[in-house]
Design an enzyme around this catalytic site. Sequence first.
Site, PDB file in Angstrom:
ATOM      1  N   HIS A  66       0.800  -0.961  -0.058  1.00 32.91           N
ATOM      2  CA  HIS A  66       0.244   0.059   0.015  1.00 32.91           C
ATOM      3  C   HIS A  66       0.956   1.143  -0.059  1.00 32.91           C
ATOM      4  CE1 HIS A  66       1.147  -0.272   4.196  1.00 32.91           C
ATOM      5  NE2 HIS A  66       0.360   0.979   4.456  1.00 32.91           N
ATOM      6  N   LYS A 107      10.175  -8.561   4.861  1.00 30.83           N
ATOM      7  CA  LYS A 107      11.290  -9.178   5.813  1.00 30.83           C
ATOM      8  C   LYS A 107      11.961 -10.361   4.887  1.00 30.83           C
ATOM      9  CE  LYS A 107      12.402  -8.643   9.909  1.00 30.83           C
ATOM     10  NZ  LYS A 107      12.524  -7.470  10.629  1.00 30.83           N
ATOM     11  N   THR A 195      17.206   0.941  17.656  1.00 30.94           N
ATOM     12  CA  THR A 195      16.008   0.151  17.843  1.00 30.94           C
ATOM     13  C   THR A 195      16.060   0.249  19.556  1.00 30.94           C
ATOM     14  OG1 THR A 195      16.280  -1.092  16.062  1.00 30.94           O
ATOM     15  CG2 THR A 195      14.836  -2.239  17.977  1.00 30.94           C
ATOM     16  N   SER A 364      15.961   4.022   9.744  1.00 31.77           N
ATOM     17  CA  SER A 364      16.272   3.477   8.532  1.00 31.77           C
ATOM     18  C   SER A 364      15.665   4.404   7.506  1.00 31.77           C
ATOM     19  CB  SER A 364      15.913   2.252   8.163  1.00 31.77           C
ATOM     20  OG  SER A 364      16.720   1.166   8.827  1.00 31.77           O
TER      21      SER A 364
END
Length: 473
Positions: A66, A107, A195, A364
């Site tokens: 999308h 992924k 992260t 990222s």
Amino acid sequence: MKGEKQAAFYQSVLNSFDKAAALTDLPKGLLSHIRECNAVYQMRFPVKINNQIQVIEAYRVQHSQHRTPTKGGIRFSSHVNQDEVMALATLMTFKCALVDVPFGGAKGGVKISPRKYTPEQLEKITRRYTTELIRKNFIGASLDVPAPDYGTGAREMAWILDTYNTFKIGDIDGLACVTGKPVSQGGIRGRTEATGRGVFYGLRELLLQKDEMEAIGLTPGISGKRMVVQGLGNVGSYAATISQNEGGAVIVGVSEIEGTIYNKDGMDIDKVLRYRKEHGTMIGFPGSTKLEDRNGWLSIDCDVLVPAALESQIRIDNAHLVKAKIIAEAANGPVTDEAEAILLEKGVIILPDMFLNAGGVTVSYFEWLKNLSHMRFGRMEKRYNQNTYESLVNLVEKTTGKVIGKRERQVIARGADEVDLVRSGLEETMINSFYQIRELKNRRKKVNDYRSAAFVTALNKISSDYLSMGVFP
């Protein structure tokens, strides 16, 4: 057994989706489309290792397009399988939507144990995997942008970039085909810690909520909170060190592959990491006690439990052992949906992975933007800002007749470097996303946990994209 856990992981993600979907008024057909993975590329390729041909099993899954490009890390693990990669790709879609990063979820996974290969062999496997992605148009700045994940890092991303540029000569945006690269090769400062730092920002905001903390018997604020961290990889180590050094949290327990250590008065996590690096194990760290059960981290009495390793660590068979008041999901899918039901019944607050570990994809995104703009962040404005602040300091001194110390002047008049801008952007993103989720949780009576609130928030954003962009004729 491991494969069964990974299949259960994917099913757990789908169960959480279904639970959240039932809380929305979105069309069933649209929800069915969002639920499923758009493309699954399963590959087998030969690589010569020690003069023998090995056939490597690997995957790349694009869950949703999308928004393009799709985005998601590449995992190197002997436990990789299709269900696991599909689950992780699905979570990436919702993770990107939650933090308003304009990517679809993806992924990748290569079924190898990195420890069993030399760097030269790993390079050969990585380059071969990248070649397969190029052949099928599963990589590119506008198509699909990989990043590091479990078992990979900046080194592997550099190999991917070099392989891509070898095939795509003249692609002016070639640097943006992958993120998590070394800074010297188009990477961005602050990506390695991103992260873990995002975990800190998200957890800090939750702990500032006075009403929720009172409900579970805690005072507001992260300072002094007793924390247990499972997994000292990239995410766990940075989450622990930043929570300790910038937030004042007390690390009372740490678990890794060699076992679990504990000290009720806390351990300096920086010293624990140095000790482990020097000795190859953290067992024996001065002042700590090794727990007999390697999985004893689950039952340590603490305020915050941070599972930062792999999926399905807290399950229906061990959820009753958890004594923490808050579980901060730094890993992907560490708590199964069945275990979550037990924990919520006990009054445990769970900060879901799709929000809490979104710091990596956020930074990222910043790296991707940097590569597309072909300019380092801060290059245009750093000196201008520094000179402006210096002028203001001089004006204050002249007006007040007082002299500002050299150190204070340096702090006040310093222009922002790239890492300062990255951290600022990450902090802003995590704070805004947290309050979006919390506002929906507090507003919708049937949405009484953070995971459901995160899913519904993401679903609303994704469905809005689909409907407003005319994806469905």
